[in-house]
Design a protein around this motif. Structure first.
Motif, PDB file in Angstrom:
ATOM      1  N   VAL A  17       1.062  -1.303   0.268  1.00 43.88           N
ATOM      2  CA  VAL A  17       0.383   0.117  -0.073  1.00 43.88           C
ATOM      3  C   VAL A  17       0.610   1.137  -0.259  1.00 43.88           C
ATOM      4  N   ILE A  18       1.991   0.580   1.235  1.00 45.79           N
ATOM      5  CA  ILE A  18       3.135   2.364   0.833  1.00 45.79           C
ATOM      6  C   ILE A  18       3.729   2.555  -0.254  1.00 45.79           C
ATOM      7  N   TRP A  22       3.449   5.801  -3.056  1.00 46.90           N
ATOM      8  CA  TRP A  22       4.685   6.478  -3.088  1.00 46.90           C
ATOM      9  C   TRP A  22       4.028   6.572  -5.408  1.00 46.90           C
ATOM     10  N   LEU A  23       3.845   5.197  -5.588  1.00 47.06           N
ATOM     11  CA  LEU A  23       3.982   5.661  -7.198  1.00 47.06           C
ATOM     12  C   LEU A  23       2.970   6.065  -7.499  1.00 47.06           C
ATOM     13  N   LEU A  24       1.567   6.264  -7.428  1.00 45.26           N
ATOM     14  CA  LEU A  24       0.759   7.188  -7.267  1.00 45.26           C
ATOM     15  C   LEU A  24       1.106   8.454  -7.471  1.00 45.26           C
ATOM     16  N   GLN A  25       1.841   8.368  -6.111  1.00 44.22           N
ATOM     17  CA  GLN A  25       2.165  10.653  -6.042  1.00 44.22           C
ATOM     18  C   GLN A  25       3.619  10.648  -6.588  1.00 44.22           C
ATOM     19  N   GLY A  26       4.917   9.600  -7.359  1.00 37.70           N
ATOM     20  CA  GLY A  26       5.396   9.796  -8.428  1.00 37.70           C
ATOM     21  C   GLY A  26       5.095  10.057  -9.494  1.00 37.70           C
ATOM     22  N   THR A  27       4.169  10.000  -9.795  1.00 34.51           N
ATOM     23  CA  THR A  27       3.832   9.771 -11.315  1.00 34.51           C
ATOM     24  C   THR A  27       2.530  10.924 -11.832  1.00 34.51           C
ATOM     25  N   GLU A  43       5.161  20.083  -1.033  1.00 34.02           N
ATOM     26  CA  GLU A  43       4.733  18.883  -1.690  1.00 34.02           C
ATOM     27  C   GLU A  43       5.281  18.487  -2.791  1.00 34.02           C
ATOM     28  N   ILE A  44       5.484  17.610  -3.754  1.00 31.52           N
ATOM     29  CA  ILE A  44       6.313  17.323  -4.832  1.00 31.52           C
ATOM     30  C   ILE A  44       5.152  18.071  -5.880  1.00 31.52           C
ATOM     31  N   VAL A  45       5.374  18.797  -6.458  1.00 32.74           N
ATOM     32  CA  VAL A  45       4.349  19.940  -7.509  1.00 32.74           C
ATOM     33  C   VAL A  45       5.164  18.600  -9.008  1.00 32.74           C
ATOM     34  N   GLY A  46       4.373  17.893  -9.827  1.00 29.81           N
ATOM     35  CA  GLY A  46       4.215  17.513 -11.362  1.00 29.81           C
ATOM     36  C   GLY A  46       5.386  15.867 -10.367  1.00 29.81           C
ATOM     37  N   VAL A  50      11.691   9.073  -9.658  1.00 32.39           N
ATOM     38  CA  VAL A  50      12.640   9.180  -8.527  1.00 32.39           C
ATOM     39  C   VAL A  50      10.977   8.075  -7.218  1.00 32.39           C
ATOM     40  N   TRP A  51      10.705   8.933  -6.678  1.00 34.76           N
ATOM     41  CA  TRP A  51       9.155   8.188  -6.080  1.00 34.76           C
ATOM     42  C   TRP A  51       8.535   7.407  -7.255  1.00 34.76           C
ATOM     43  N   ALA A  52       8.260   7.455  -8.396  1.00 38.10           N
ATOM     44  CA  ALA A  52       7.434   5.860  -9.340  1.00 38.10           C
ATOM     45  C   ALA A  52       8.539   5.367  -8.929  1.00 38.10           C
ATOM     46  N   VAL A  53       9.509   5.455  -9.275  1.00 37.35           N
ATOM     47  CA  VAL A  53      10.582   4.044  -9.156  1.00 37.35           C
ATOM     48  C   VAL A  53      10.371   3.645  -7.450  1.00 37.35           C
ATOM     49  N   SER A  54      10.961   4.008  -6.872  1.00 37.19           N
ATOM     50  CA  SER A  54      10.243   3.025  -5.590  1.00 37.19           C
ATOM     51  C   SER A  54       9.412   2.527  -5.064  1.00 37.19           C
ATOM     52  N   GLY A  55       8.266   3.429  -5.562  1.00 37.34           N
ATOM     53  CA  GLY A  55       6.824   2.800  -5.532  1.00 37.34           C
ATOM     54  C   GLY A  55       6.477   1.131  -6.185  1.00 37.34           C
TER      55      GLY A  55
END
Length: 76
Positions: A17-18, A22-27, A43-46, A50-55
């Motif tokens: 779930v985490i 992270w994937l949804l926020q990274g994309t 906030e992460i803008v756009g 890195v967060w998408a791959v980590s997620g």
């Protein structure tokens, strides 16, 4: 023995779930404001690769842990 497998499934689900978050926020599909800031929190803008791959990695690891744990519960 089943408690160990159940704990593994719960931990794997939490990691999954985490990872999905992270994937949804990274994309850039999901935006959540910081809840508790200690330093300069913004906030992460756009999208953030890195967060998408980590997620994605966390989601895959969580799914594997859940699969292995549930498989262990089904065995006699």
């Amino acid at each position: 023995m089943k408690a160990k497998h159940l704990a593994g499934a719960l931990i794997g689900a939490f990691v999954g779930v985490i990872g999905l978050l992270w994937l949804l926020q990274g994309t850039g599909l999901l935006r959540i404001r910081p809840i508790l800031c200690i330093a300069n929190c913004e906030e992460i803008v756009g999208p953030s690769p890195v967060w998408a791959v980590s997620g994605l990695i966390a989601l895959v690891i969580g799914a594997i842990v859940v699969f292995v744990s549930v498989r262990g519960i089904r065995r006699p």
